[in-house]
Design an enzyme around this catalytic site. Structure first.
Site, short mmCIF file in Angstrom:
data_model
loop_
_atom_site.label_atom_id
_atom_site.label_comp_id
_atom_site.label_asym_id
_atom_site.label_seq_id
_atom_site.Cartn_x
_atom_site.Cartn_y
_atom_site.Cartn_z
N TRP A 237 0.91 -8.94 5.16
CA TRP A 237 1.60 -9.62 4.06
C TRP A 237 2.85 -10.33 4.56
O TRP A 237 3.15 -11.45 4.13
CB TRP A 237 1.89 -8.64 2.94
N LYS B 255 -0.34 0.32 -9.34
CA LYS B 255 -1.68 -0.28 -9.21
C LYS B 255 -2.38 0.19 -7.92
O LYS B 255 -3.61 0.26 -7.87
CB LYS B 255 -1.63 -1.80 -9.32
N VAL C 201 -1.71 -0.09 6.16
CA VAL C 201 -1.19 0.86 5.20
C VAL C 201 -1.98 0.83 3.88
O VAL C 201 -2.31 -0.23 3.38
CB VAL C 201 0.33 0.59 4.96
N TYR D 205 -3.13 -8.80 12.87
CA TYR D 205 -3.23 -8.59 11.42
C TYR D 205 -3.97 -9.68 10.66
O TYR D 205 -4.56 -9.41 9.62
CB TYR D 205 -1.83 -8.41 10.81
N GLU E 93 -0.86 2.17 0.59
CA GLU E 93 0.38 2.75 0.05
C GLU E 93 0.14 3.85 -0.99
O GLU E 93 0.93 4.77 -1.11
CB GLU E 93 1.22 1.64 -0.60
N ASP F 180 -1.99 -7.86 -10.90
CA ASP F 180 -2.15 -7.19 -9.61
C ASP F 180 -3.13 -6.02 -9.71
O ASP F 180 -3.90 -5.73 -8.79
CB ASP F 180 -0.77 -6.70 -9.14
N SER G 160 -8.89 -5.09 -0.76
CA SER G 160 -7.80 -4.14 -0.98
C SER G 160 -7.96 -2.91 -0.09
O SER G 160 -9.00 -2.26 -0.09
CB SER G 160 -7.77 -3.69 -2.45
N ARG G 161 -6.88 -2.59 0.65
CA ARG G 161 -6.94 -1.39 1.50
C ARG G 161 -6.97 -0.12 0.65
O ARG G 161 -7.58 0.86 0.99
CB ARG G 161 -5.73 -1.34 2.46
N THR H 277 -6.37 -5.86 -7.30
CA THR H 277 -6.48 -4.78 -6.31
C THR H 277 -7.64 -3.85 -6.63
O THR H 277 -8.35 -3.40 -5.72
CB THR H 277 -5.15 -3.99 -6.26
N1 LIG Z 1 -1.47 -6.94 2.57
C1 LIG Z 1 -1.38 -7.34 1.33
O1 LIG Z 1 -2.31 -7.97 0.81
C2 LIG Z 1 -0.16 -7.06 0.53
C3 LIG Z 1 0.74 -6.06 0.88
N2 LIG Z 1 1.82 -5.80 0.10
C4 LIG Z 1 2.77 -4.76 0.47
O2 LIG Z 1 3.52 -5.20 1.59
C5 LIG Z 1 3.95 -4.07 2.36
C6 LIG Z 1 3.58 -4.32 3.81
O3 LIG Z 1 2.17 -4.39 3.84
P1 LIG Z 1 1.31 -5.13 4.91
O4 LIG Z 1 1.99 -6.23 5.58
O5 LIG Z 1 0.03 -5.45 4.25
O6 LIG Z 1 1.07 -3.91 5.91
P2 LIG Z 1 0.35 -3.90 7.31
O7 LIG Z 1 -0.19 -2.53 7.45
O8 LIG Z 1 -0.54 -5.08 7.45
O9 LIG Z 1 1.59 -4.13 8.31
C7 LIG Z 1 2.74 -3.31 8.28
C8 LIG Z 1 3.84 -3.92 9.12
O10 LIG Z 1 4.93 -2.98 9.15
C9 LIG Z 1 5.12 -2.51 10.48
N3 LIG Z 1 5.31 -1.07 10.42
C10 LIG Z 1 4.36 -0.12 10.26
N4 LIG Z 1 4.93 1.10 10.31
C11 LIG Z 1 6.24 0.89 10.49
C12 LIG Z 1 7.35 1.75 10.64
N5 LIG Z 1 7.20 3.07 10.61
N6 LIG Z 1 8.57 1.20 10.80
C13 LIG Z 1 8.73 -0.13 10.83
N7 LIG Z 1 7.71 -1.00 10.73
C14 LIG Z 1 6.48 -0.49 10.54
C15 LIG Z 1 3.86 -2.85 11.25
O11 LIG Z 1 4.17 -3.00 12.62
C16 LIG Z 1 3.44 -4.14 10.56
O12 LIG Z 1 4.20 -5.21 11.07
C17 LIG Z 1 3.27 -2.85 1.73
O13 LIG Z 1 4.18 -2.18 0.93
C18 LIG Z 1 2.15 -3.45 0.89
O14 LIG Z 1 1.86 -2.66 -0.24
C19 LIG Z 1 2.08 -6.51 -1.02
C20 LIG Z 1 1.25 -7.53 -1.41
C21 LIG Z 1 0.08 -7.88 -0.66
O1 LIG Z 2 -0.84 -5.58 -3.09
C1 LIG Z 2 -1.88 -6.10 -2.78
C2 LIG Z 2 -2.46 -7.21 -3.56
O2 LIG Z 2 -1.56 -7.71 -4.49
C3 LIG Z 2 -2.65 -5.59 -1.61
O3 LIG Z 2 -3.33 -4.45 -1.94
P1 LIG Z 2 -3.79 -3.41 -0.82
O4 LIG Z 2 -2.53 -2.88 -0.20
O5 LIG Z 2 -4.59 -2.39 -1.54
O6 LIG Z 2 -4.61 -4.19 0.17
#
Ligand SMILES: NC(=O)C1=CN([C@@H]2O[C@H](COP(=O)(O)OP(=O)(O)OC[C@H]3O[C@@H](n4cnc5c(N)ncnc54)[C@H](O)[C@@H]3O)[C@@H](O)[C@H]2O)C=CC1
Ligand SMILES: O=C(CO)COP(=O)(O)O
Length: 331
Positions: free
Chosen positions: A11, A190, A279, A48, A281, A243, A253-254, A247
């Site tokens: 993200w 969610k 992750v 990623y 979450e 959302d 969605s993970r 999701t």
């Molecule tokens: N991927 C998606 O579609 C969406 C994700 N989100 C939210 O965004 C946030 C980040 O998610 P993503 O980027 O998808 O996760 P991801 O799992 O793809 O990446 C996580 C990032 O954080 C870093 N990271 C992991 N553990 C860490 C730690 N202990 N300390 C510091 N950095 C760490 C990783 O190196 C990576 O850069 C989450 O809260 C997620 O719910 C929100 C909307 C959409």
């Molecule tokens: O927040 C998200 C979409 O809005 C991503 O959902 P997941 O973390 O379940 O992939």
């Protein structure tokens, strides 16, 4: 406005692309210098979002002091349970006037704080300097420019409007809102409800069951949000029902995928192993959301069931029959 996105997971990387596409000068911070190098060399994020070409104008760096110097907008894109520790390492380099925006969707274990509260607590920033962005935004779809809308929430409406401008593109349409609580509760809960949908689909149940979970999931999200001061209309909007539907319905969605692995009979450890380090979450937030609900006297039976399956050894089938065995009541 000069932006930095802190965290180059799926993200964080997709949002950095959105900001650059919107014409905002943006740097992407990676913890690992080798990932920053790979992003700069290949203009992709091989770990990623490997298939997605990133704009030439997007530069990555692992140098904290360099990326945070002069950043007006600091976008926090690490998993919820690591946000506090990450903020603490970023803090010495943050400008006093920077807007701090959370992309993370979760509730902190133990403190039961929302992400904007964690940011304010660690940095000492006034709450009107902290924003959140939340909506139906699966990273893989946004990264390839599929149209979507989202919500930028901040108590300071003019700050929300500045961020809105900084990330508006032909495919990404942010709306502003001052209801930070509603947006964050929608985003955190969610994930828990998506785990429940995944579990149901993993045991072979169909659309009626999923629609029932989504709808009752929304009801418990609204109950919790309202108890915490959110506006119900926020939860009927993009950061709530929008959302939730995205999701709970998407194989991208993970959280949903994690739930379906549990429904198919995998253990928590096996489901965790299959995430490839990404992750989900809701697995941790189900416990903190449940505790928050208990603290505020809010009934959240689906969240309770997800917590019991993830952390107390209840099977998915047992959880379903325990939910259906509850006393009957009006809608
Ligand atoms: N991927 C998606 O579609 C969406 C994700 N989100 C939210 O965004 C946030 C980040 O998610 P993503 O980027 O998808 O996760 P991801 O799992 O793809 O990446 C996580 C990032 O954080 C870093 N990271 C992991 N553990 C860490 C730690 N202990 N300390 C510091 N950095 C760490 C990783 O190196 C990576 O850069 C989450 O809260 C997620 O719910 C929100 C909307 C959409
Ligand atoms: O927040 C998200 C979409 O809005 C991503 O959902 P997941 O973390 O379940 O992939």
């Amino acid at each position: 406005m000069q932006a930095v996105v802190m965290g180059s997971g799926s993200w964080g990387t997709a949002m950095a692309k959105v900001l650059v596409d919107a014409g905002t000068p943006t740097v992407l911070w990676s913890r690992r210098p080798e990932l920053a190098d790979a992003i700069n060399r290949t203009h992709t994020n091989p770990d990623y979002l490997p298939q997605v070409p990133l704009p030439e104008g997007l530069r990555a760096s692992a140098d904290l002091a360099e990326v945070l110097a002069g950043a007006d907008l600091v976008v926090c894109a690490v998993p919820s349970q690591s946000l506090r520790a990450s903020m603490q390492t970023w803090l010495p380099h943050l400008a006093d006037t920077a807007t701090l925006m959370s992309l993370s969707k979760g509730v902190e274990t133990g403190t039961l704080l929302r992400m904007s509260e964690v940011i304010a607590e660690v940095t000492g920033a006034a709450s009107d300097r902290v924003a959140v962005l939340s909506g139906p935004n699966l990273a893989g779809e946004i990264a390839v420019g599929q149209p979507a809308a989202t919500v930028v929430a901040c108590e300071d409406e003019s700050r929300a409007r500045d961020i809105q401008k900084a990330c508006s593109t032909r495919y990404f349409r942010p709306y502003t809102n001052t209801d930070v609580v509603g947006c964050e509760i929608g985003g955190a809960v969610k994930n828990v409800i998506a785990l429940a949908c995944g579990m149901a689909s993993g045991v072979g149940l169909g659309e009626n069951t999923l629609a029932s979970i989504i709808t009752r999931g929304l009801a418990e999200t609204i109950r919790l949000g309202v108890a915490l001061g959110a506006r119900p209309e926020t939860l009927a909007g993009l950061a709530g029902v929008g959302d939730l539907v995205a999701t709970c319905s998407s194989p991208l969605s993970r959280n949903r995928t994690f739930g379906s692995r549990l429904g198919e009979g995998k253990t928590l450890a096996e489901a965790q192993e299959a995430t490839n380090g990404q992750v989900a979450e809701g697995v941790k937030s189900c416990t903190s959301v449940r505790a928050l609900a208990e603290k505020h006297g809010v009934d959240m039976p689906l969240t309770e069931a997800v917590h019991q399956v993830c952390h107390e050894g209840l099977t998915v089938t047992e959880a379903i029959y325990s939910l259906l065995g509850r006393r009957t009541k009006p809608e």
